[in-house]
Scaffold this motif. Structure first.
Motif, PDB file in Angstrom:
ATOM      1  N   UNK A 413      40.564  49.725  49.540  1.00 34.86           N
ATOM      2  CA  UNK A 413      41.886  49.394  50.037  1.00 34.86           C
ATOM      3  C   UNK A 413      42.227  47.926  50.039  1.00 34.86           C
ATOM      4  N   UNK A 414      41.287  47.068  49.669  1.00 37.68           N
ATOM      5  CA  UNK A 414      41.507  45.623  49.660  1.00 37.68           C
ATOM      6  C   UNK A 414      41.661  45.114  48.230  1.00 37.68           C
ATOM      7  N   UNK A 415      42.669  44.273  48.010  1.00 38.03           N
ATOM      8  CA  UNK A 415      42.860  43.687  46.685  1.00 38.03           C
ATOM      9  C   UNK A 415      41.717  42.725  46.382  1.00 38.03           C
ATOM     10  N   UNK A 416      41.067  42.920  45.244  1.00 42.32           N
ATOM     11  CA  UNK A 416      39.909  42.111  44.857  1.00 42.32           C
ATOM     12  C   UNK A 416      40.172  41.431  43.523  1.00 42.32           C
ATOM     13  N   UNK A 417      39.874  40.164  43.442  1.00 44.57           N
ATOM     14  CA  UNK A 417      40.035  39.411  42.193  1.00 44.57           C
ATOM     15  C   UNK A 417      38.730  39.461  41.406  1.00 44.57           C
ATOM     16  N   UNK A 418      38.772  40.094  40.241  1.00 41.00           N
ATOM     17  CA  UNK A 418      37.598  40.096  39.356  1.00 41.00           C
ATOM     18  C   UNK A 418      37.572  38.797  38.535  1.00 41.00           C
ATOM     19  N   UNK A 419      38.737  38.399  38.042  1.00 44.16           N
ATOM     20  CA  UNK A 419      38.842  37.128  37.319  1.00 44.16           C
ATOM     21  C   UNK A 419      40.307  36.695  37.314  1.00 44.16           C
ATOM     22  N   UNK A 420      40.566  35.567  37.936  1.00 46.01           N
ATOM     23  CA  UNK A 420      41.913  35.013  37.948  1.00 46.01           C
ATOM     24  C   UNK A 420      41.908  33.644  37.294  1.00 46.01           C
ATOM     25  N   UNK A 421      42.927  33.384  36.475  1.00 43.72           N
ATOM     26  CA  UNK A 421      43.094  32.088  35.804  1.00 43.72           C
ATOM     27  C   UNK A 421      44.518  31.601  36.081  1.00 43.72           C
ATOM     28  N   UNK A 422      44.650  30.779  37.127  1.00 41.10           N
ATOM     29  CA  UNK A 422      45.961  30.254  37.492  1.00 41.10           C
ATOM     30  C   UNK A 422      46.281  29.008  36.663  1.00 41.10           C
ATOM     31  N   UNK A 423      47.546  28.944  36.180  1.00 43.36           N
ATOM     32  CA  UNK A 423      48.016  27.796  35.389  1.00 43.36           C
ATOM     33  C   UNK A 423      47.115  27.564  34.193  1.00 43.36           C
TER      34      UNK A 423
END
Length: 459
Positions: A413-423
């Motif tokens: 139920x929790x949003x999990x970041x596997x891989x985020x690349x901002x900007x």
């Protein structure tokens, strides 16, 4: 000099001597060696072009193409190694704003100093003083030494001096976007005023939207040589190919024309040759089976904000224009794709793939994800590789944006970041017509007179 021309550049070259160490430089300076102890670096090589009076001409090219060097030669800051430049008209240059300011002088004193350096009398500066101070709008700080100014006040005054002393030729090098958004608005309005008055303008900018909007003609430089000149649309398209082409392709193109006048060819010739040259350059085709990684053709943000638990990883990414080429410059109104390649290092249920555009201030403008688009992957297994393609029309206003990508999902139920690349990447939207706000609704506008007296226009 022909009275129809404001600027004529003939076979201009600028060569710098590059020494391996200080010892070689000293030995040659003292004349102790007959052997050449330096290598020659040409910032410009046999460049020729003309600018007619009343024209707005753009100079574009990658970093190191020679654009700023050319402007400094035209304005007399640098002397060419070979060739000549003819100028007919008084020049005001927006190059290194405030370079001639004395930090100990007040703002008023620096206005007179800069006016004198530009060749104006004190009486002429007096006549423009109110316009300069109103434009700069820094209040009583004009009576204080400029060393006490903030960086914003400094460039505002420097810009006001350069733009309000009435020149016949305006030289601009990446100087329109200074200060806050309100001052930038005044800068662009003044630029429009100059253009409407029929002044001659030579513009260097990486903002391709401004080049497309303002310029009557564009000259394309690459590695010190002039490759072509023509309409803004044609030259921007060729520039995009240079941005995405391999260095070998560009070097070959340059060598092919090094012996011609100023290294230049006609737009049609260059377009035909580049079609042949780049058709074999699979490294810039998004659909080439044996291409290098897509991401190798893009400039990745050195300050990329990257994080996640890496149960899944973004291993490649691309922006693809309507012609199927990898590029970070998209023409407004055209169709384009964003592609992401993800490798799974673990079994993951219902992963979500996303992209977001934000502006330079960090405001999210638009974006989507596979959950919103109802493109669900029920289970991705360890070792799987997925390619996600988002295809859409480019409706953002012309300007610079930042593209972010991610692979996320819900765990318990929790949003999990596997891989985020901002900007992750900078994206340029090229437009010759911007509306109000962040994006263009592509409105169809009709104006019809239904009552009143007839006039000449309607007859």
């Amino acid at each position: 000099m022909d009275e129809n021309y404001a600027i004529r550049v003939r076979d201009v070259s600028k060569m710098y001597k590059m020494y391996a160490n200080k010892k070689d430089r000293l030995i040659e300076a003292l004349g102790f060696s007959k052997k050449k102890r330096y290598t020659e670096y040409y910032a410009l090589h046999n460049v020729s072009f003309d600018v007619k009076k009343g024209e707005t001409v753009g100079l574009i090219g990658t970093n190191g193409a020679g654009k700023s060097t050319m402007l400094k030669i035209i304005t007399g800051v640098l002397q060419p190694t070979d060739g000549e430049v003819e100028i007919d008209g008084r020049i005001s240059a927006l190059l290194e704003l405030g370079a001639g300011f004395n930090s100990e002088y007040t703002g008023i004193e620096n206005v007179y100093l800069n006016g004198t350096m530009m060749g104006y009398s004190r009486e002429e500066v007096d006549a423009k003083m109110k316009d300069i101070l109103d434009f700069a709008d820094i209040g009583d700080f004009v009576y204080q030494p400029v060393k006490s100014y903030s960086s914003g006040m400094f460039v505002r005054l420097a810009f006001a001096v350069a733009i309000n002393i009435d020149p016949e030729i305006l030289i601009v090098d990446e100087a329109l976007s200074v200060g806050d958004v309100f001052f930038q608005s005044k800068c662009y309005a003044k630029f429009d005023e100059f253009k409407n008055e029929g002044k001659t303008i030579l513009l260097v900018s990486h903002d391709l939207s401004s080049v497309a909007k303002y310029c009557d003609r564009v000259i394309l430089l690459n590695k010190g040589q002039k490759l072509a000149e023509g309409s803004p649309k044609d030259m921007i398209n060729l520039y995009k190919k240079i941005l995405t082409g391999s260095s070998d392709d560009i070097n070959e193109l340059t060598r092919n024309h090094a012996g011609e006048l100023s290294g230049s060819i006609s737009p049609d010739q260059l377009r035909a040759e580049q079609k042949d040259t780049f058709s074999g350059a699979q490294s810039i085709r998004a659909d080439a089976d044996d291409a290098d990684e897509w991401k190798s053709h893009f400039e990745i943000n050195p300050k990329l904000n990257e994080y996640g638990n890496h149960r899944a990883e973004i291993i490649d990414f691309a922006i693809v224009d309507e012609d199927g080429r990898l590029t970070s410059s998209i023409v407004k109104g055209t169709r384009f794709q964003i592609r992401t390649k993800i490798r799974f290092n673990d079994d993951i249920e219902k992963p979500i793939f996303t992209f977001t555009f934000r502006n330079a201030k960090g405001v999210d403008i638009t974006g989507t994800n596979t959950m919103l688009e109802k493109k669900e992957v029920k289970m991705a297994h360890k070792g799987d590789i997925y390619v996600v393609t988002y295809e859409q029309n480019m409706s953002l206003q012309g300007g610079e944006y930042l593209l972010s990508m991610s692979c996320t999902g819900f765990v318990n139920g929790n949003l999990t970041a596997y891989h985020r690349c901002y900007d992750l990447l900078g994206v340029t939207v090229i437009s010759d017509k911007n509306t109000v706000g962040f994006y263009d609704m592509d409105s169809v506008t009709t104006v019809k007179k239904i009552a009143g007296a007839e006039d000449e226009v309607q007859k």
